[in-house]
Design an enzyme around this catalytic site. Structure first.
Site, PDB file in Angstrom:
ATOM      1  CB  CYS A   2      35.523  74.851  37.578  1.00  0.00           C
ATOM      2  SG  CYS A   2      35.671  73.596  38.874  1.00  0.00           S
ATOM      3  N   GLY A  28      30.134  73.040  35.005  1.00  0.00           N
ATOM      4  CA  GLY A  28      30.014  72.607  36.390  1.00  0.00           C
ATOM      5  C   GLY A  28      28.621  72.827  36.916  1.00  0.00           C
ATOM      6  CG  ASN A 101      38.674  75.391  34.759  1.00  0.00           C
ATOM      7  OD1 ASN A 101      38.399  74.268  35.160  1.00  0.00           O
ATOM      8  ND2 ASN A 101      38.797  75.679  33.478  1.00  0.00           N
ATOM      9  N   GLY A 102      40.814  74.000  37.107  1.00  0.00           N
ATOM     10  CA  GLY A 102      41.993  73.177  36.853  1.00  0.00           C
ATOM     11  C   GLY A 102      42.277  72.259  38.022  1.00  0.00           C
ATOM     12  CE1 TYR A 257      30.191  65.436  27.145  1.00  0.00           C
ATOM     13  CE2 TYR A 257      31.588  66.284  28.899  1.00  0.00           C
ATOM     14  CZ  TYR A 257      30.380  65.778  28.479  1.00  0.00           C
ATOM     15  OH  TYR A 257      29.359  65.608  29.361  1.00  0.00           O
ATOM     16  CB  THR A 303      29.016  66.594  22.644  1.00  0.00           C
ATOM     17  OG1 THR A 303      28.580  66.956  23.947  1.00  0.00           O
ATOM     18  CG2 THR A 303      30.278  67.344  22.306  1.00  0.00           C
ATOM     19  CG  ASP A 365      28.883  59.370  22.772  1.00  0.00           C
ATOM     20  OD1 ASP A 365      28.728  60.605  22.759  1.00  0.00           O
ATOM     21  OD2 ASP A 365      28.635  58.673  23.771  1.00  0.00           O
ATOM     22  CG  ASP A 366      31.323  63.146  23.472  1.00  0.00           C
ATOM     23  OD1 ASP A 366      32.027  62.656  24.367  1.00  0.00           O
ATOM     24  OD2 ASP A 366      30.114  63.402  23.628  1.00  0.00           O
TER      25      ASP A 366
END
Length: 504
Positions: A2, A28, A101-102, A257, A303, A365-366
């Site tokens: 988030c 998000g 966030n978490g 990312y 990315t 790719d990442d």
């Protein structure tokens, strides 16, 4: 994952919070919300959807006040119900709103404790649990009005009770804004300042420094692990470390990312870290795969673009943009199974045949999570005429679920779980597969800030730094994160969202 933001200013903050959430939208896209304080009351708007769709002019007019917090949600715990959009608030004591966030790893234990506190938690969100724990500790203050010491003592107690990863912003009516970060600093949180009206300092906290940049705030520093920031309503800042023996071990996947390349987290430029990742991976390919015949390096947008440029430079081969990304495809509301994911990849990416025809291609790719997307893209490259398709991942093999706020799927759905590199290569139908080593990934980030020593890397090595994760907890995650569970949850949430819409 988030995104959060909080501002204490000398003028209305509604537009600033909207702008901050817009640049944090990558963290998000499921829901968004803003809460401000005006005339001793909360003003709130939150709903499912993108920032631009959630907030209309009529909502912005209602969000009055010079202090506020905002949130964009990507659900990793609980559901996607509109009722679980953040920020949450409780009326007692004072009136407290909170965004988070978490992910809390001992949430069931905390729910029991909330019952003992006689506090009701109305949703399945761990953020609402965190809010009620914090509100209870605030309520235990003996003083008639909250002092900075009272707030820091409450945060200290919260840190003793909860476990997991958390970056938090909170409003307390009549008091001010509180922000705090877990003792490991797993999830990011930065502090900024700017001059407001009459030369008075205004303050902002956010998940990433890019949110400060767009609003003209100067990045002062990261909020330290275990630190709490308190900014009073009249703009006075206080801070204190509120945890025993905090040690900075940030999530390394932020650099791989999640974070925007123009952000600076923990003293590290995300862009520069990704450039270093490309250099490290390019050198590994030269060293360990000297006979790999590559005509062109092509990133899987977006990315990995900066990483692929450096790989091409190291290998001395051309870098090309071989895929066009359709930027107007929205998120699929219910996408639980492999068939739907495959269709989504085909809709979002289309190859440029001229860049593939008769060439030996290295795709970059990442990371590789389920492998569904990677396999589809390898197939596209073959269909576009590539002679051979090699695949390079800027991250090591992802073998374990994440418990700290990233919606990594069940371990059984991770393509590298219990498999060798050759087995993964076969599954994604590539002619060769090269992963970044974990040591090189760490070095790539530490080059920008040598003071960083350790990272949260559990998705790669299964080592959970909070030391509270066991097989029972991972089995629980497996049940709630597998495709079938998500399909059921999505159906229930869509039904509930329709009921909320009909009632509104």
């Amino acid at each position: 994952m988030c995104g959060i933001a909080g501002i204490v200013a000398t003028s209305p903050v509604n537009q600033s919070l909207y702008d901050a959430l817009t640049v944090l939208q990558h963290r998000g896209q499921d829901a968004a919300g803003i809460v401000t304080i005006h005339d001793g009351n909360f003003k709130q708007r939150k709903a499912n959807g993108l920032v631009k769709d959630v907030f209309e002019t009529k909502h912005m007019y209602r969000l009055k006040g010079n202090i506020g917090i905002g949130h964009v949600r990507y659900p990793t715990a609980g559901s996607s119900s509109a009722a679980e959009a953040q920020p949450f608030y409780v009326n007692s004591p004072y009136g407290i709103a909170l965004a988070h966030n978490g992910n809390l790893t001992n949430v069931q234990e905390l729910r029991t404790r909330c019952n003992e506190f006689h506090r009701h938690v109305n949703t399945t969100s761990d953020s609402e649990v965190l809010l009620n724990v914090f509100a209870h500790e605030i309520s235990t203050s003996d003083s008639g009005s909250l002092s900075p010491d009272d707030i820091f003592n409450a945060v200290t107690k919260v840190n003793e009770l909860i476990r997991g990863a958390y970056a938090v912003v909170s409003l307390i009516i009549g008091v001010g804004l509180v922000a705090f970060r877990d003792p490991h600093g797993i999830r990011p949180l930065v502090l900024g300042e700017r001059l407001g009206d009459e030369g008075k300092l205004e303050y902002m906290v956010a998940s990433e420094s890019v949110a400060l940049d767009v609003l003209g705030f100067k990045l002062v520093r990261d909020v330290a692990p275990g630190e709490a920031i308190f900014i009073s309503e009249n703009g006075v800042l206080h801070s204190r470390i509120c945890a025993k023996n905090p040690v900075l071990t940030p999530c390394i996947f932020e650099y791989v990312y999640f974070a925007r390349p123009d952000s600076i987290l923990n003293g590290v430029s995300v862009y520069a870290a990704r450039v270093h990742m490309g250099t490290m991976l390019g050198e590994k390919i030269k060293r360990e795969y000297p006979d790999l015949d590559i005509d062109v390096v092509i990133p899987i947008p977006e990315t990995s673009c900066d990483i692929a440029v450096e790989i091409a430079k190291c290998l001395g081969v051309p870098y090309r943009q071989g895929f066009v990304k359709n930027r107007y495809i929205g998120r699929t509301f219910i996408m639980p199974g492999q068939k739907q994911r495959k269709k989504s990849v085909r809709n979002k990416l289309n190859p440029i045949p001229a860049e593939f025809k008769d060439k030996k291609v290295l795709l970059v790719d990442d990371s590789i999570v389920r492998g569904t997307t990677s396999g589809q893209i390898v197939d596209m490259a073959h269909e576009a005429g590539a002679k051979k398709v090699y695949f390079a991942s800027a991250a090591p093999e992802i073998r374990y679920p994440n418990v700290y706020g990233i919606d990594m799927p069940s371990s059984q759905e991770l393509i590298a779980y219990g498999k060798t590199v050759d087995e993964v290569c076969t599954l994604i139908r590539a002619d060769g597969l090269i992963y970044q080593s974990l040591d090189d990934l760490k070095k790539a980030v530490c080059l920008e800030n040598p003071k960083l020593q350790e990272f949260e890397t559990s998705v790669f090595n299964g080592e959970y730094i909070t030391n509270d994760i066991d097989e029972k907890y991972l089995d629980y995650l497996d049940k709630v994160r597998n495709d079938d569970a998500k399909a059921d949850k999505a159906w229930n949430d869509s039904t509930e969202n329709l009921e909320i819409y009909n009632e509104s």
